[in-house]
Scaffold this active site. Sequence first.
Site, mmCIF file in Angstrom:
data_model
loop_
_atom_site.group_PDB
_atom_site.id
_atom_site.type_symbol
_atom_site.label_atom_id
_atom_site.label_comp_id
_atom_site.label_asym_id
_atom_site.label_seq_id
_atom_site.Cartn_x
_atom_site.Cartn_y
_atom_site.Cartn_z
ATOM 1 N N ASP A 9 0.596 -1.356 -0.160
ATOM 2 C CA ASP A 9 0.229 -0.110 -0.226
ATOM 3 C C ASP A 9 0.851 1.574 0.301
ATOM 4 O OD1 ASP A 9 -2.936 0.608 1.670
ATOM 5 O OD2 ASP A 9 -1.315 2.373 1.375
ATOM 6 N N ASP A 104 -3.258 2.675 -5.509
ATOM 7 C CA ASP A 104 -2.752 2.334 -4.666
ATOM 8 C C ASP A 104 -2.083 0.605 -4.312
ATOM 9 O OD1 ASP A 104 -3.788 2.722 -2.164
ATOM 10 O OD2 ASP A 104 -2.186 4.046 -1.556
ATOM 11 N N GLU A 105 -2.726 0.217 -4.136
ATOM 12 C CA GLU A 105 -3.055 -0.920 -2.865
ATOM 13 C C GLU A 105 -2.298 -2.782 -4.061
ATOM 14 O OE1 GLU A 105 -5.457 -2.182 0.387
ATOM 15 O OE2 GLU A 105 -6.205 -0.468 -1.038
#
Length: 353
Positions: A9, A104-105
């Site tokens: 993350d 973003d993960e």
Amino acid sequence: MSRIIMHVDADCFFAAVEMREQPLFRHRPMAVGGSADRRGVISTCNYPARVFGVRSAMASAHALRLCPGLTILPHRMNLYRETSSRMMDVFQRYTDRFEPLSLDEAYLDLTGICSDEAQAVELAARIRAEVTAELGITVSVGLAPNKFLAKVASEWEKPDGLFFVRAHQADTFVRGLSVTQIPGVGRVTAEQLQFMGIGRCDQLQAWPLDALTERFGRFGHRLYWFSRGVDEREVQVTRERKSISVEQTYSRDLTGESACLQQLPELLSRLEERLAKLTGKPQVRKGFVKVKFGDFSSTTIERPGEHWRLSDYQPLLSQALTRGPARVRLLGLGVRLAPPATPEEVEQMPLFH
Ligand code: TTP
Ligand code: MG
């Protein structure tokens, strides 16, 4: 044998991309969001702003009251999307078995590529270092025997951290977690659990499965198993890959055609390595080369074809080199892939394109 799942993350993602573009914000409170006079909200903020209590989803006007020195920048979604897809490209170098969850993960299944826990830590450190070196942002990583624990673990050492819940520690680790960490436990379920005297996973463990399913239906199974640190969910690989490529930026510009052609075998072997890792062996439709010149202009040439050997790439590169100055900063090689076979697969495509 237990699996090794990694959850990655990015730290304050939109703000991190903005700090890369405008380093003066590295040490000043900054957020990305809508403007306060138009009832905007904060999407995220950097860590200096978090000290003041600024948070995602907060009204921008409220954020400014908490932190009068806050700069709120407008969104640049294309920039965040581009950074996200380059981050996924880094993961792709190591494994095909990754599942993007948002921009973003992602989860990565390292089970097949790491033979033990020490190797997994080493690999995670390398992936983190590559993301930072290439994208100018930091990411935090959780390693664990399953998705649930990996995701919790990635928050443990945030920002720019790595936390490993080893298989033999999973039980102790999970016992201390709040039930709100279990995915799917929202405000309503948390209140019901609180009413039953359950706030942490060890308290949840005291309840038998049938008592939980009686109260929560099928979700009772999740409460029962997750509170014991058991989560069998697989890493779902659904991303459609339109192309696979490798590239290299040279620390000193290459000069002339033969210096560039000499780099091809190395690039091609890296490309072949990545293609070999793909599951499902997608069909190659085209090959391409990319050249970035000393003056930062760049060009890409592609040609149809299913098999791409050195002798196929050489003329393409020679032709690309005629399009710019003699000095070359970067060379790239790649193939474009046929689209997935079924419409269902296309529909599963997430946000990324
Ligand atoms: P997150 O990963 O939840 O947050 P973050 O990366 O900003 O910070 P952290 O270091 O705690 O991980 O979300 C990723 C991006 O998604 C975030 O940068 C901006 C966007 N986002 C919103 O637009 N609105 C929201 O409410 C949240 C939570 C995130
Ligand atoms: Mg994040």
